[in-house]
Design a protein around this motif. Structure first.
Motif, PDB file in Angstrom:
ATOM      1  N   TYR A 143       0.775  -0.982  -0.033  1.00 58.24           N
ATOM      2  CA  TYR A 143      -0.162  -0.133  -0.015  1.00 58.24           C
ATOM      3  C   TYR A 143       1.039   1.299  -0.044  1.00 58.24           C
ATOM      4  N   ARG A 144       0.274   2.524  -0.831  1.00 61.25           N
ATOM      5  CA  ARG A 144       0.957   3.634  -0.303  1.00 61.25           C
ATOM      6  C   ARG A 144      -0.045   4.450   0.471  1.00 61.25           C
ATOM      7  N   VAL A 145       0.469   5.023   1.531  1.00 63.20           N
ATOM      8  CA  VAL A 145      -0.012   5.565   2.533  1.00 63.20           C
ATOM      9  C   VAL A 145       0.115   7.102   2.637  1.00 63.20           C
ATOM     10  N   HIS A 146      -0.965   7.873   3.118  1.00 57.04           N
ATOM     11  CA  HIS A 146      -0.692   9.412   3.396  1.00 57.04           C
ATOM     12  C   HIS A 146      -1.533   9.277   4.548  1.00 57.04           C
ATOM     13  N   ALA A 147      -1.021  10.015   5.535  1.00 52.84           N
ATOM     14  CA  ALA A 147      -1.623  10.576   6.837  1.00 52.84           C
ATOM     15  C   ALA A 147      -0.875  11.503   7.548  1.00 52.84           C
ATOM     16  N   ARG A 148      -1.568  12.025   8.489  1.00 53.58           N
ATOM     17  CA  ARG A 148      -1.120  12.862   9.540  1.00 53.58           C
ATOM     18  C   ARG A 148      -1.280  12.262  11.051  1.00 53.58           C
ATOM     19  N   LYS A 149      -0.296  11.703  11.746  1.00 50.61           N
ATOM     20  CA  LYS A 149      -0.837  11.110  13.044  1.00 50.61           C
ATOM     21  C   LYS A 149      -0.136  11.720  14.262  1.00 50.61           C
ATOM     22  N   GLY A 150      -1.364  12.228  15.074  1.00 50.45           N
ATOM     23  CA  GLY A 150      -0.825  12.866  16.030  1.00 50.45           C
ATOM     24  C   GLY A 150      -1.928  13.005  17.128  1.00 50.45           C
ATOM     25  N   VAL A 207       3.265  13.034  13.421  1.00 49.02           N
ATOM     26  CA  VAL A 207       3.940  12.381  12.372  1.00 49.02           C
ATOM     27  C   VAL A 207       3.042  12.440  11.022  1.00 49.02           C
ATOM     28  N   VAL A 208       3.824  12.871  10.049  1.00 49.97           N
ATOM     29  CA  VAL A 208       3.354  13.038   8.695  1.00 49.97           C
ATOM     30  C   VAL A 208       4.023  12.055   7.928  1.00 49.97           C
ATOM     31  N   LEU A 209       3.111  11.202   7.108  1.00 52.31           N
ATOM     32  CA  LEU A 209       3.547  10.140   6.080  1.00 52.31           C
ATOM     33  C   LEU A 209       3.082  10.633   4.892  1.00 52.31           C
ATOM     34  N   GLU A 210       4.089  10.758   3.760  1.00 58.11           N
ATOM     35  CA  GLU A 210       3.610  11.127   2.396  1.00 58.11           C
ATOM     36  C   GLU A 210       3.646  10.098   1.472  1.00 58.11           C
ATOM     37  N   ASP A 211       3.106   9.483   0.868  1.00 50.85           N
ATOM     38  CA  ASP A 211       3.276   8.335  -0.252  1.00 50.85           C
ATOM     39  C   ASP A 211       4.324   7.287   0.502  1.00 50.85           C
TER      40      ASP A 211
END
Length: 378
Positions: A143-150, A207-211
């Motif tokens: 999977y390719r994931v995009h998210a902001r986790k906080g 935590v920011v996850l970009e692609d």
């Protein structure tokens, strides 16, 4: 510190180890509260002391501590450095969840190995909860994931993000995909967003996850995204006693400071306030001890009823913890309102306890539904 028991087993004094770490950190706590800077070196001390792997079973390279022993260590650490203790509780509760899985016959060896080798785990569970967040897109091999986790407490010192992502396009309906992502993976970065009333130095940034690519092999669980999962009953039972123990340490120190400042005073109002403070503190400590007892050293039955009872205890204990510190300030008078007194910081820090799952209103609905024979979600 270790001692040898009568049956020749070596027992570790985890509280003494936590005290040693806490005393090392304590001189800089006020300054970190001012700047909001996480004590990243604290996590090196927690590794070196064995505390970061204390819950990992001995056969997997850890310390073999019990749930209750680790709770006592977090309580001691919270007396000295609340922000570090609460951030560290996020790591320990993830390990505790894996210990429960191990006791239930599930394979947790991979994560145990990482923690025994020094990994610090970072949780995003409170933000994700049932429905999860972010966006996962299916690609070849994963999977390719995009998210902001906080908030993701301790993320600047962490090595592995334990998280989940929402896959809306899953066949049969949206799924939550649980996985672990290295914090050093391409596309992962930390955004400095933590600017709060209390626990300022817990490093609970976003935590920011970009692609970011997450391979199929990294997915530990895929579940319906909007249905209450049994996994969360496990997390509640494993996590909340440890998290509350860290906050209990804050209350412990508040009581110690307050009684030290007014010891020997005989004014009726001071004596009465000290008695009320003691009642609140005792109630909180007893409720948290009951949470550990009910966890059966991470062998509890992870039922909705168990989770509901744990959450009830959490809400009442949280109220009593906040009340303890408020009464500590009231007992000593105006000096407790001064930033020169540690009670002011304790009062700000202790309020963080309300924001761990579940906040009061959500807990009451959860527990009420279960009590009336329904499911946790309505």
């Amino acid at each position: 510190m270790t001692t040898t028991t009568a049956d020749s087993r070596t027992a570790t004094d985890w509280v003494a180890r936590a005290r040693a770490v806490g005393l090392t950190l304590r001189p800089e706590v006020a300054e970190r509260d001012r700047t909001g800077e996480l004590a990243t070196a604290a996590f090196d001390l927690l590794r070196e002391s064995g505390l970061s792997a204390a819950l990992v079973p001995v056969e997997f390279g850890g310390g073999g501590a019990t749930h209750t022993e680790l709770g006592a260590a977090l309580r001691e650490l919270g007396r000295h450095d609340a922000a570090t203790a609460v951030a560290f509780a996020m790591h320990t509760h993830l390990v505790a969840t894996q210990v429960w899985r191990h006791h239930s016959g599930q394979d947790a060896s991979a994560l145990f190995g990482k923690v025994a080798a020094g990994a610090i785990l970072v949780s995003t569970g409170a933000a994700d909860w049932v429905g999860s967040s972010g966006r996962a897109v299916r690609v070849d091999g994963g999977y390719r994931v995009h998210a902001r986790k906080g908030p993701a407490s301790g993320c600047e010192a962490g090595t592995v993000l334990v998280t989940s992502f929402r896959w809306d396009e899953a066949p049969g309906g949206a799924q939550a995909l649980h996985c672990a992502v290295p914090l050093g993976a391409p596309g992962v970065r930390i955004e400095q967003t933590w600017n709060t009333l209390g626990l300022r130095a817990s490093g609970s940034h976003t935590v920011v996850l970009e692609d970011v690519f997450v391979p199929d092999a990294a997915i530990s669980l895929a579940r319906p995204a909007d249905i209450w999962p049994p996994l969360l009953n496990v997390v509640i039972g494993a996590a909340l006693p440890l998290v509350l123990a860290a906050y209990l340490g804050i209350a412990d120190n508040a009581v110690e400071v307050a009684t030290g400042l007014v010891r020997g005073r005989v004014e009726p109002h001071t004596v009465q306030l000290a008695g009320e403070m003691t009642n609140a503190h005792t109630t909180a400590a007893d409720l948290i001890a009951a949470m550990f007892t009910a966890s059966e050293n991470l062998r509890f039955a992870a039922t909705d009823a168990y989770a509901a009872r744990t959450l009830s205890r959490k809400t009442v204990a949280a109220d009593k913890l906040v009340q303890t510190v408020r009464l500590a300030i009231e007992t000593v008078g105006g000096v407790g309102y001064s930033r020169e007194c540690p009670l002011e910081m304790h009062y700000r820090d202790i309020h963080g306890v309300h924001f761990h799952p579940l906040p009061r209103a959500k807990q009451l609905r959860f527990t009420g539904r279960v009590a009336l024979g329904g499911g946790p979600l309505g």
